[in-house]
Design an enzyme around this catalytic site. Sequence first.
Site, PDB file in Angstrom:
ATOM      1  N   LYS A 177       0.777  -1.139   0.035  1.00 42.73           N
ATOM      2  CA  LYS A 177      -0.006   0.192  -0.065  1.00 42.73           C
ATOM      3  C   LYS A 177       0.899   1.198  -0.013  1.00 42.73           C
ATOM      4  O   LYS A 177       1.640   1.654   1.036  1.00 42.73           O
ATOM      5  CB  LYS A 177      -0.994   0.126   1.403  1.00 42.73           C
ATOM      6  CG  LYS A 177      -2.119   0.682   1.163  1.00 42.73           C
ATOM      7  CD  LYS A 177      -2.174   2.170   0.968  1.00 42.73           C
ATOM      8  CE  LYS A 177      -1.713   3.094   1.946  1.00 42.73           C
ATOM      9  NZ  LYS A 177      -1.499   4.373   1.595  1.00 42.73           N
ATOM     10  N   GLY A 230       7.295   5.113   8.043  1.00 46.13           N
ATOM     11  CA  GLY A 230       6.517   6.316   8.178  1.00 46.13           C
ATOM     12  C   GLY A 230       6.383   7.031   9.491  1.00 46.13           C
ATOM     13  O   GLY A 230       7.740   7.006  10.140  1.00 46.13           O
ATOM     14  N   SER A 231       5.385   7.724   9.755  1.00 46.97           N
ATOM     15  CA  SER A 231       5.528   8.662  11.003  1.00 46.97           C
ATOM     16  C   SER A 231       5.068   7.808  12.243  1.00 46.97           C
ATOM     17  O   SER A 231       4.646   6.656  12.141  1.00 46.97           O
ATOM     18  CB  SER A 231       4.736   9.821  10.786  1.00 46.97           C
ATOM     19  OG  SER A 231       3.198   9.365  10.830  1.00 46.97           O
ATOM     20  N   THR A 234       1.238   7.378  13.030  1.00 46.32           N
ATOM     21  CA  THR A 234       0.619   6.089  12.048  1.00 46.32           C
ATOM     22  C   THR A 234       1.161   4.892  12.693  1.00 46.32           C
ATOM     23  O   THR A 234       0.442   4.089  12.907  1.00 46.32           O
ATOM     24  CB  THR A 234       1.062   6.375  10.684  1.00 46.32           C
ATOM     25  OG1 THR A 234       0.624   7.595  10.266  1.00 46.32           O
ATOM     26  CG2 THR A 234       0.463   5.222   9.989  1.00 46.32           C
ATOM     27  N   ALA A 235       2.492   4.840  13.208  1.00 53.62           N
ATOM     28  CA  ALA A 235       2.963   3.737  13.708  1.00 53.62           C
ATOM     29  C   ALA A 235       2.288   3.118  15.003  1.00 53.62           C
ATOM     30  O   ALA A 235       2.085   2.058  15.268  1.00 53.62           O
ATOM     31  CB  ALA A 235       4.290   3.825  14.160  1.00 53.62           C
ATOM     32  N   GLU A 252       9.711   1.461  10.821  1.00 58.47           N
ATOM     33  CA  GLU A 252      10.922   2.387  10.210  1.00 58.47           C
ATOM     34  C   GLU A 252      10.305   3.754  10.384  1.00 58.47           C
ATOM     35  O   GLU A 252       9.525   4.145   9.650  1.00 58.47           O
ATOM     36  CB  GLU A 252      11.630   2.149   9.086  1.00 58.47           C
ATOM     37  CG  GLU A 252      12.274   0.767   9.173  1.00 58.47           C
ATOM     38  CD  GLU A 252      12.673   0.190   7.830  1.00 58.47           C
ATOM     39  OE1 GLU A 252      12.685   0.979   6.698  1.00 58.47           O
ATOM     40  OE2 GLU A 252      13.483  -0.602   7.883  1.00 58.47           O
ATOM     41  N   CYS A 285      14.438  10.822   6.300  1.00 57.43           N
ATOM     42  CA  CYS A 285      14.117  10.386   7.787  1.00 57.43           C
ATOM     43  C   CYS A 285      15.425  10.589   8.479  1.00 57.43           C
ATOM     44  O   CYS A 285      15.524  10.899   9.681  1.00 57.43           O
ATOM     45  CB  CYS A 285      13.440   9.048   7.527  1.00 57.43           C
ATOM     46  SG  CYS A 285      14.536   7.832   6.928  1.00 57.43           S
ATOM     47  N   GLU A 383      10.299  16.278  14.692  1.00 52.29           N
ATOM     48  CA  GLU A 383      10.733  16.095  13.238  1.00 52.29           C
ATOM     49  C   GLU A 383      10.053  17.096  12.431  1.00 52.29           C
ATOM     50  O   GLU A 383       8.709  17.200  12.230  1.00 52.29           O
ATOM     51  CB  GLU A 383      10.443  14.829  12.797  1.00 52.29           C
ATOM     52  CG  GLU A 383      11.051  14.461  11.488  1.00 52.29           C
ATOM     53  CD  GLU A 383      10.487  13.054  10.909  1.00 52.29           C
ATOM     54  OE1 GLU A 383       9.441  12.435  11.127  1.00 52.29           O
ATOM     55  OE2 GLU A 383      11.422  12.383  10.259  1.00 52.29           O
TER      56      GLU A 383
HETATM   57  P1  NAD Z   1       2.587   8.518   7.402  1.00 52.33           P
HETATM   58  O1  NAD Z   1       2.785   7.914   8.781  1.00 52.33           O
HETATM   59  O2  NAD Z   1       1.581   9.772   7.243  1.00 52.33           O
HETATM   60  O3  NAD Z   1       2.241   7.686   6.234  1.00 52.33           O
HETATM   61  C1  NAD Z   1       3.127   6.622   5.854  1.00 52.33           C
HETATM   62  C2  NAD Z   1       2.067   5.463   5.338  1.00 52.33           C
HETATM   63  O4  NAD Z   1       1.074   4.984   6.265  1.00 52.33           O
HETATM   64  C3  NAD Z   1       1.364   5.945   3.942  1.00 52.33           C
HETATM   65  O5  NAD Z   1       1.039   4.827   2.968  1.00 52.33           O
HETATM   66  C4  NAD Z   1      -0.090   6.061   4.673  1.00 52.33           C
HETATM   67  O6  NAD Z   1      -1.181   6.103   3.733  1.00 52.33           O
HETATM   68  C5  NAD Z   1      -0.186   4.967   5.754  1.00 52.33           C
HETATM   69  N1  NAD Z   1      -1.157   5.183   6.731  1.00 52.33           N
HETATM   70  C6  NAD Z   1      -1.494   6.386   7.214  1.00 52.33           C
HETATM   71  N2  NAD Z   1      -2.582   5.998   8.321  1.00 52.33           N
HETATM   72  C7  NAD Z   1      -2.456   4.801   8.474  1.00 52.33           C
HETATM   73  C8  NAD Z   1      -2.992   3.810   9.064  1.00 52.33           C
HETATM   74  N3  NAD Z   1      -4.051   4.212  10.259  1.00 52.33           N
HETATM   75  N4  NAD Z   1      -3.178   2.555   8.916  1.00 52.33           N
HETATM   76  C9  NAD Z   1      -2.247   1.899   8.083  1.00 52.33           C
HETATM   77  N5  NAD Z   1      -1.675   2.789   7.167  1.00 52.33           N
HETATM   78  C10 NAD Z   1      -1.666   4.159   7.516  1.00 52.33           C
HETATM   79  O7  NAD Z   1       3.900   8.987   6.793  1.00 52.33           O
HETATM   80  P2  NAD Z   1       4.501  10.054   5.782  1.00 52.33           P
HETATM   81  O8  NAD Z   1       4.047  11.409   6.148  1.00 52.33           O
HETATM   82  O9  NAD Z   1       3.924   9.402   4.586  1.00 52.33           O
HETATM   83  O10 NAD Z   1       6.090   9.917   5.855  1.00 52.33           O
HETATM   84  C11 NAD Z   1       6.819  10.553   6.477  1.00 52.33           C
HETATM   85  C12 NAD Z   1       7.431   9.962   7.583  1.00 52.33           C
HETATM   86  O11 NAD Z   1       8.042   8.638   7.436  1.00 52.33           O
HETATM   87  C13 NAD Z   1       8.365  10.740   8.473  1.00 52.33           C
HETATM   88  O12 NAD Z   1       8.183  10.629   9.963  1.00 52.33           O
HETATM   89  C14 NAD Z   1       9.715  10.004   8.028  1.00 52.33           C
HETATM   90  O13 NAD Z   1      10.680  10.258   8.895  1.00 52.33           O
HETATM   91  C15 NAD Z   1       9.251   8.890   8.099  1.00 52.33           C
HETATM   92  N6  NAD Z   1      10.336   8.015   7.169  1.00 52.33           N
HETATM   93  C16 NAD Z   1      11.162   7.003   7.818  1.00 52.33           C
HETATM   94  C17 NAD Z   1      11.910   6.169   7.366  1.00 52.33           C
HETATM   95  C18 NAD Z   1      12.978   5.079   7.981  1.00 52.33           C
HETATM   96  O14 NAD Z   1      13.375   4.331   7.222  1.00 52.33           O
HETATM   97  N7  NAD Z   1      13.051   5.258   9.081  1.00 52.33           N
HETATM   98  C19 NAD Z   1      12.100   6.471   5.628  1.00 52.33           C
HETATM   99  C20 NAD Z   1      11.340   7.563   5.130  1.00 52.33           C
HETATM  100  C21 NAD Z   1      10.378   8.262   5.980  1.00 52.33           C
END
Ligand code: NAD
Length: 482
Positions: A177, A230-231, A234-235, A252, A285, A383
């Site tokens: 996704k 992601g963030s 969301t995690a 991550e 990130c 961040e």
């Molecule tokens: P986000 O958490 O908003 O979204 C990431 C993904 O999660 C998207 O595909 C989104 O549709 C999905 N998502 C959102 N809500 C969800 C839910 N309730 N259930 C399941 N999936 C859901 O993050 P973003 O804004 O897309 O990305 C930026 C963040 O990602 C920053 O915090 C950045 O530091 C982090 N990031 C981390 C790494 C790493 O390797 N550690 C790499 C790149 C980005």
Amino acid sequence: MAEVAGVTVDTGHWIGGERVGSAAAFTDLSPIDEQPLAEVARGGPVEVDAAVAAASRAFPAWARTSREDRARALHAIADGVDEHVEELARVETADNGALIRSHRRGVMPRVAHNFRFFADWLLRLGHDDFETRGHRNHVDWDPAGVCALITPWNAPLMLATWKVAPALAAGNTVVLKPAEWSPLTASLLAGIAAEAGLPDGVLNVVQGTGAEAGAALVAHPDVRRISFTGSVPTARSISAAAAPNLTPLSLELGGKSPLLVFADADLDLAVDLAVEQYDNAGQVCLAATRLLVDASIAEEFTERFLDRAGRLVQGDPREEGTDIGPQIHRRHFERVDGFVRRALGDGARALLGGGPNTDLGGLYYRPTLVAEAPEGSEILTEEVFGPVLTLQTFETEEQAVAMANGTRFGLAATLATGDPERAARVTGRLAAGTVWVNCFFVRDLRAPFGGSRQSGVGREGGDWSFDFYCDVKNTVMAPWEK
Ligand code: NAD
């Protein structure tokens, strides 16, 4: 279907080897001009169910496929990526606004490498048998089942394939996704994998929002692994959704990483490392956004930094000569600007930038350096994920380490020092998944990758990826009677 940067992209889902539409769609905008690029299928629980069912059906045969054949399939996908580097680069740049030059020469070749690396690693994955009182212990890496892979927008295809490749290599089937702000290259990947002969249902892509498609996928009882980038907020939602099924997670997440510049550092190198943190318009990130500089050299460091950073070219990411493109989306741009405004309102000073690039308009935010932010303020601890660095000074090594470790994150840390003993002392005390000394962003797929504290859970890369994507099994066999 959409025409994006001269490339035809099918914007449906990819489920069980077929393009599938949805009644609903969402509009995908380009960060370059905020104009619509494509109408993309907007999946939810129905599409997720269909994709997980397709992946479940495909699993037994793929899991039984020999390692050699799986490796061959991954190499074929890598060949397909290599053949389509230019199209992938153009579509990715249109979709997420990152530089065409890095997509062409860095990111897309790395996408192919993700497949080749995990294919080759699979062939040497193993563990020597060992004996216990004449009994033989044998370790197997059994594939886990259907893997849900959820990825962000900042490096869409690179991060998707960093998960897809090891998951498939391990013998799992996948539902990917991608992020709704940059969904297009995942659709192209599905086509490339199909052309490469990957069996139907082994790789599925469901498009849609996090709240609809993402949430349905991570709560699905037939999903055996969730790998998420992601963030932090969301995690948390994903962890809660996974809890009833006890689905293993790899997370991550974000960071607020430091760059420590000691008085004994090569100052030119330190300045280069600092300026590099504006890459991808700060949407990285791992970015070392907190510049922590020894007070005795802070003035000279700042002068040289401002000179170097002032020469960065901001503009259209489709131009080869551009150094800094736009932010991904209006909402993100406002968020970045909010951080800077509040910091300046709290008495901080912008030594560079400090607001939108009004010459370019749109989503272009000036590379910014914020100094004199009050201790503990959000610009120093949260961040921002934009081209915004902060400058702080330290008097002692002890203080430098305390400042470096002084956030809830622990993704990465970078040091500039000319003293190997200091490097050894300081690296030993840093809370970070990756530490770079006199370098930045040197990544080897054999190495563990992940974050400490709230920057993540688990590690991927090399054996660590296979540990996560497999159910590791130890078989203890009694000696056979002669
Ligand atoms: P986000 O958490 O908003 O979204 C990431 C993904 O999660 C998207 O595909 C989104 O549709 C999905 N998502 C959102 N809500 C969800 C839910 N309730 N259930 C399941 N999936 C859901 O993050 P973003 O804004 O897309 O990305 C930026 C963040 O990602 C920053 O915090 C950045 O530091 C982090 N990031 C981390 C790494 C790493 O390797 N550690 C790499 C790149 C980005």
